[in-house]
Design a protein around this motif. Structure first.
Motif, mmCIF file in Angstrom:
data_model
loop_
_atom_site.group_PDB
_atom_site.id
_atom_site.type_symbol
_atom_site.label_atom_id
_atom_site.label_comp_id
_atom_site.label_asym_id
_atom_site.label_seq_id
_atom_site.Cartn_x
_atom_site.Cartn_y
_atom_site.Cartn_z
ATOM 1 N N ALA A 174 5.126 -1.169 6.446
ATOM 2 C CA ALA A 174 4.822 -1.072 7.874
ATOM 3 C C ALA A 174 5.259 -2.319 8.625
ATOM 4 C CB ALA A 174 3.323 -0.835 8.084
ATOM 5 N N GLY A 175 6.410 -2.886 8.232
ATOM 6 C CA GLY A 175 7.033 -3.905 9.063
ATOM 7 C C GLY A 175 7.709 -3.231 10.241
ATOM 8 N N SER A 176 8.608 -3.926 10.886
ATOM 9 C CA SER A 176 9.243 -3.363 12.083
ATOM 10 C C SER A 176 9.976 -2.063 11.775
ATOM 11 C CB SER A 176 10.206 -4.391 12.682
ATOM 12 O OG SER A 176 9.490 -5.491 13.205
ATOM 13 N N LEU A 194 1.622 6.623 6.542
ATOM 14 C CA LEU A 194 2.211 5.294 6.609
ATOM 15 C C LEU A 194 1.401 4.331 5.753
ATOM 16 C CD1 LEU A 194 4.248 3.259 7.773
ATOM 17 C CD2 LEU A 194 2.706 2.963 9.726
ATOM 18 N N SER A 195 2.045 3.755 4.743
ATOM 19 C CA SER A 195 1.400 2.779 3.866
ATOM 20 C C SER A 195 1.528 1.393 4.486
ATOM 21 C CB SER A 195 2.063 2.821 2.482
ATOM 22 O OG SER A 195 1.515 1.859 1.624
ATOM 23 N N VAL A 196 0.383 0.788 4.822
ATOM 24 C CA VAL A 196 0.337 -0.462 5.580
ATOM 25 C C VAL A 196 -0.134 -1.606 4.680
ATOM 26 C CG1 VAL A 196 -0.638 -1.639 7.594
ATOM 27 C CG2 VAL A 196 -0.191 0.828 7.684
ATOM 28 N N GLY A 197 0.720 -2.601 4.503
ATOM 29 C CA GLY A 197 0.347 -3.787 3.746
ATOM 30 C C GLY A 197 -0.027 -4.932 4.672
ATOM 31 N N LEU A 257 -2.945 6.691 8.088
ATOM 32 C CA LEU A 257 -2.693 5.352 7.558
ATOM 33 C C LEU A 257 -3.248 5.233 6.149
ATOM 34 C CD1 LEU A 257 -3.716 3.220 10.690
ATOM 35 C CD2 LEU A 257 -1.469 4.198 10.154
ATOM 36 N N LEU A 258 -2.506 4.494 5.331
ATOM 37 C CA LEU A 258 -2.908 4.239 3.952
ATOM 38 C C LEU A 258 -2.849 2.747 3.693
ATOM 39 C CD1 LEU A 258 -0.510 6.852 2.300
ATOM 40 C CD2 LEU A 258 -2.915 7.258 2.885
ATOM 41 N N GLY A 259 -3.535 2.308 2.648
ATOM 42 C CA GLY A 259 -3.371 0.941 2.192
ATOM 43 C C GLY A 259 -2.055 0.798 1.442
ATOM 44 N N ARG A 260 -1.882 -0.311 0.759
ATOM 45 C CA ARG A 260 -0.649 -0.538 -0.003
ATOM 46 C C ARG A 260 -0.510 0.497 -1.111
ATOM 47 N NH1 ARG A 260 -0.222 -4.890 -3.087
ATOM 48 N NH2 ARG A 260 -2.483 -5.114 -3.157
ATOM 49 N N THR A 261 0.713 0.945 -1.311
ATOM 50 C CA THR A 261 1.002 1.868 -2.393
ATOM 51 C C THR A 261 1.136 1.091 -3.700
ATOM 52 O OG1 THR A 261 2.146 3.365 -0.877
ATOM 53 C CG2 THR A 261 2.624 3.595 -3.229
ATOM 54 N N LEU A 262 0.337 1.450 -4.693
ATOM 55 C CA LEU A 262 0.293 0.702 -5.953
ATOM 56 C C LEU A 262 1.147 1.324 -7.047
ATOM 57 C CD1 LEU A 262 -3.524 -0.167 -6.103
ATOM 58 C CD2 LEU A 262 -1.637 -1.623 -5.331
ATOM 59 N N SER A 263 1.011 2.645 -7.250
ATOM 60 C CA SER A 263 1.708 3.290 -8.359
ATOM 61 C C SER A 263 1.728 4.794 -8.145
ATOM 62 C CB SER A 263 1.020 2.953 -9.695
ATOM 63 O OG SER A 263 -0.316 3.437 -9.697
ATOM 64 N N PHE A 264 2.318 5.498 -9.112
ATOM 65 C CA PHE A 264 2.385 6.962 -9.076
ATOM 66 C C PHE A 264 1.854 7.479 -10.407
ATOM 67 C CE2 PHE A 264 4.657 10.943 -9.952
ATOM 68 C CZ PHE A 264 4.375 11.666 -8.798
ATOM 69 N N GLN A 265 0.849 8.376 -10.338
ATOM 70 C CA GLN A 265 0.261 8.936 -11.549
ATOM 71 C C GLN A 265 -0.081 10.399 -11.344
ATOM 72 O OE1 GLN A 265 -3.170 6.653 -12.779
ATOM 73 N NE2 GLN A 265 -2.107 4.686 -12.632
ATOM 74 N N ASP A 266 0.388 11.228 -12.251
ATOM 75 C CA ASP A 266 0.019 12.645 -12.269
ATOM 76 C C ASP A 266 0.259 13.321 -10.924
ATOM 77 O OD1 ASP A 266 -0.848 12.355 -14.927
ATOM 78 O OD2 ASP A 266 -2.814 11.655 -14.244
ATOM 79 N N VAL A 270 -1.134 6.240 -5.994
ATOM 80 C CA VAL A 270 -2.385 5.485 -6.079
ATOM 81 C C VAL A 270 -2.357 4.415 -4.991
ATOM 82 C CG1 VAL A 270 -3.842 4.024 -7.522
ATOM 83 C CG2 VAL A 270 -2.529 5.911 -8.552
ATOM 84 N N ILE A 271 -3.387 4.404 -4.155
ATOM 85 C CA ILE A 271 -3.412 3.573 -2.951
ATOM 86 C C ILE A 271 -4.469 2.488 -3.084
ATOM 87 C CG2 ILE A 271 -3.606 3.583 -0.445
ATOM 88 C CD1 ILE A 271 -1.297 5.299 -1.545
ATOM 89 N N ASP A 272 -4.128 1.286 -2.696
ATOM 90 C CA ASP A 272 -5.063 0.165 -2.732
ATOM 91 C C ASP A 272 -6.131 0.332 -1.661
ATOM 92 O OD1 ASP A 272 -6.254 -2.228 -3.328
ATOM 93 O OD2 ASP A 272 -4.487 -3.471 -2.924
ATOM 94 N N ASP A 273 -7.281 -0.260 -1.913
ATOM 95 C CA ASP A 273 -8.394 -0.205 -0.950
ATOM 96 C C ASP A 273 -8.333 -1.411 -0.013
ATOM 97 O OD1 ASP A 273 -10.701 0.611 0.299
ATOM 98 O OD2 ASP A 273 -12.039 -0.346 -1.166
ATOM 99 N N ASP A 274 -7.204 -1.606 0.631
ATOM 100 C CA ASP A 274 -7.024 -2.803 1.460
ATOM 101 C C ASP A 274 -6.613 -2.485 2.891
ATOM 102 O OD1 ASP A 274 -4.464 -1.891 0.989
ATOM 103 O OD2 ASP A 274 -3.640 -3.827 0.395
ATOM 104 N N LEU A 275 -6.672 -1.220 3.291
ATOM 105 C CA LEU A 275 -6.188 -0.849 4.620
ATOM 106 C C LEU A 275 -6.964 -1.564 5.723
ATOM 107 C CD1 LEU A 275 -4.461 0.780 6.561
ATOM 108 C CD2 LEU A 275 -6.055 2.701 6.278
ATOM 109 N N ALA A 276 -8.299 -1.518 5.680
ATOM 110 C CA ALA A 276 -9.097 -2.158 6.731
ATOM 111 C C ALA A 276 -8.821 -3.654 6.771
ATOM 112 C CB ALA A 276 -10.588 -1.893 6.494
ATOM 113 N N ARG A 277 -8.682 -4.260 5.611
ATOM 114 C CA ARG A 277 -8.416 -5.700 5.538
ATOM 115 C C ARG A 277 -7.044 -6.033 6.135
ATOM 116 N NH1 ARG A 277 -9.485 -6.000 0.727
ATOM 117 N NH2 ARG A 277 -7.481 -6.114 -0.351
ATOM 118 N N ASN A 278 -6.055 -5.209 5.845
ATOM 119 C CA ASN A 278 -4.716 -5.456 6.373
ATOM 120 C C ASN A 278 -4.667 -5.287 7.890
ATOM 121 O OD1 ASN A 278 -3.861 -5.891 3.760
ATOM 122 N ND2 ASN A 278 -3.136 -3.794 3.470
ATOM 123 N N LEU A 279 -5.357 -4.272 8.406
ATOM 124 C CA LEU A 279 -5.414 -4.088 9.856
ATOM 125 C C LEU A 279 -6.138 -5.254 10.524
ATOM 126 C CD1 LEU A 279 -6.182 -0.261 10.235
ATOM 127 C CD2 LEU A 279 -3.980 -1.424 10.452
#
Length: 423
Positions: A174-176, A194-197, A257-266, A270-279
């Motif tokens: 979620a840069g420019s 949108l995955s937001v770091g 909006l999503l947090g950072r994308t970490l990995s792909f499984q099944d 898999v999304i990090d629990d950091d969205l509120a912190r990043n915003l």
């Protein structure tokens, strides 16, 4: 066959190479600029169709020419930017050879200088400037396998919504670039995730002045790098005449909006629990600039209109209050993943001892540890503004001054009769 010789070879005819050519020409230094494609090729063929510059035309330009069509406060379209550089190169009579790829650069054996092997022959040069910039090899994580059944492209390959298959789109980053592409897809009626770091989120404008102006008067463009700052993602947009990127407003219009994308499984991301912190981090960055701007206005007695509404931060949308931790691609109807995950530099053609183990150039303000080699156009090369159009112009001047000083040392010959010191 005779080997061509020139004092300086500049590799790349984008903004860095053209800036370098102007400064070298002013100092009477004989040089060649080699470009494997066309002038400013990346602006022409590696950007999406609607892209405009992120800075207004009065700011994001070289000192010697204005943008002819946008007006000073407009945001030039990518094709206008490419045409601008081509016109600038013609104005300064830059000695550019297009369609010439540099295959490798090595040290000359037993004498100073470099051997530059190109698709058009060999050139020997006393100095080489790598002006290819940092955006060379797209970074595409290998986390999602091809059998997942979704189209995966890097943001540099995105052109417009119509090129994508029907269905929802996941934009990672979620840069420019990521923020603007996600907003365009939302406007086109797509369902967008949108995955937001972690990011910085400056205001597009405040109290009647563009953020480029504020960063100038607050002396932030000239800030030097501190550990980690060179990797900070900035979300800002010149689209639709320029506006502040506000992720909460995008969510209110239907974007998830999503947090950072970490990995792909099944079959799921898999999304990090950091969205509120990043915003919150982006909001803090935004508000801190408003605070500094207000203090500057008060300190200097400027008559700039107050803008209290700019400080209103909207409520957290549902996707922030109850963040998604696992996103099943099939269940969400996602047909495309766009990786807005940046680039790495590719200096494999420089066969010189000038790099860290991870491939980063070893340099000070663009002056390589390998004598006679220079880098230009790197983020934070000398300051925050180094990778911007106007910033690279000033860095090119610094490198040219260094080359000229080195020429003086090389040209020095001691007097035949030594001068004795006075006792």
């Amino acid at each position: 066959m005779a080997v061509e010789k020139v004092e300086v070879v500049v590799v790349g005819a984008g903004q860095a190479g053209i800036a370098m050519s102007e400064h070298l020409g002013r100092h009477g230094v004989r040089h060649l600029v080699l470009e494997r494609a066309r002038i400013a090729e990346r602006w022409r063929s590696e950007r999406w169709d609607s892209l405009v510059a992120n800075g207004p035309a009065w700011h994001d330009r070289f000192p010697g020419m204005e943008f002819p069509e946008t007006g000073p406060d407009g945001f030039a379209h990518k094709d206008q930017v490419a045409d601008y550089f081509a016109a600038y190169a013609e104005m300064i009579a830059a000695p550019i050879r297009c369609g010439v790829a540099v295959r490798q650069v090595t040290r000359l054996a037993g004498r100073p200088g470099f051997r530059v092997e190109t698709s058009d022959g060999v050139i020997e040069a006393s100095y080489v400037v790598a002006a290819t910039g940092p955006f060379q090899t797209p970074i595409v994580p290998a986390s999602v396998p091809a059998e997942a059944g979704v189209l995966q492209i890097h943001s540099s390959a995105y052109r417009n919504p119509d090129q994508l298959p029907p269905g929802a789109v996941l934009v990672v980053g979620a840069g420019s670039s990521g923020a603007q592409i996600a907003a365009e897809l939302l406007e086109a009626g797509r369902r967008v995730f949108l995955s937001v770091g972690p990011h910085g989120r400056p205001p597009r404008a405040y109290r009647g002045r563009d953020f480029c102006w504020w960063l100038g008067v607050l002396n932030k463009w000239d800030a030097e790098a501190v550990p980690g700052s060179e990797h900070t993602t900035i979300a800002v947009s010149g689209a639709h005449g320029g506006h502040t990127v506000d992720f909460r407003k995008l969510a209110a219009r239907g974007m998830t909006l999503l947090g950072r994308t970490l990995s792909f499984q099944d079959g799921a991301m898999v999304i990090d629990d950091d969205l509120a912190r990043n915003l919150a981090q982006g909001d803090a960055n935004y508000l801190s600039l408003l605070d500094e701007a207000d203090a500057y206005v008060a300190r200097n007695g400027l008559d700039l209109p107050e803008e209290p509404a700019a400080r209103i931060i909207g409520p957290d949308p549902a996707c922030v209050v109850e963040p998604i931790r696992t996103l099943n691609l099939e269940e969400a109807g996602i047909a495309t993943i766009i990786w807005a995950t940046g680039f790495t530099a590719d200096y494999g053609w420089l066969k010189l001892d000038a790099f860290e183990a991870d491939g980063r150039p070893r340099h000070t303000r663009g002056v390589s540890v390998e004598p006679g080699l220079y880098f230009l156009g790197l983020p934070w090369q000398t300051r925050r503004g180094s990778s911007f159009i106007w910033g690279v112009w000033y860095d090119a001047g610094y490198i040219t001054d260094h080359i000229c000083k080195q020429r003086g040392y090389v040209a020095y010959r001691p007097a035949e009769t030594p001068v004795r010191a006075v006792a």
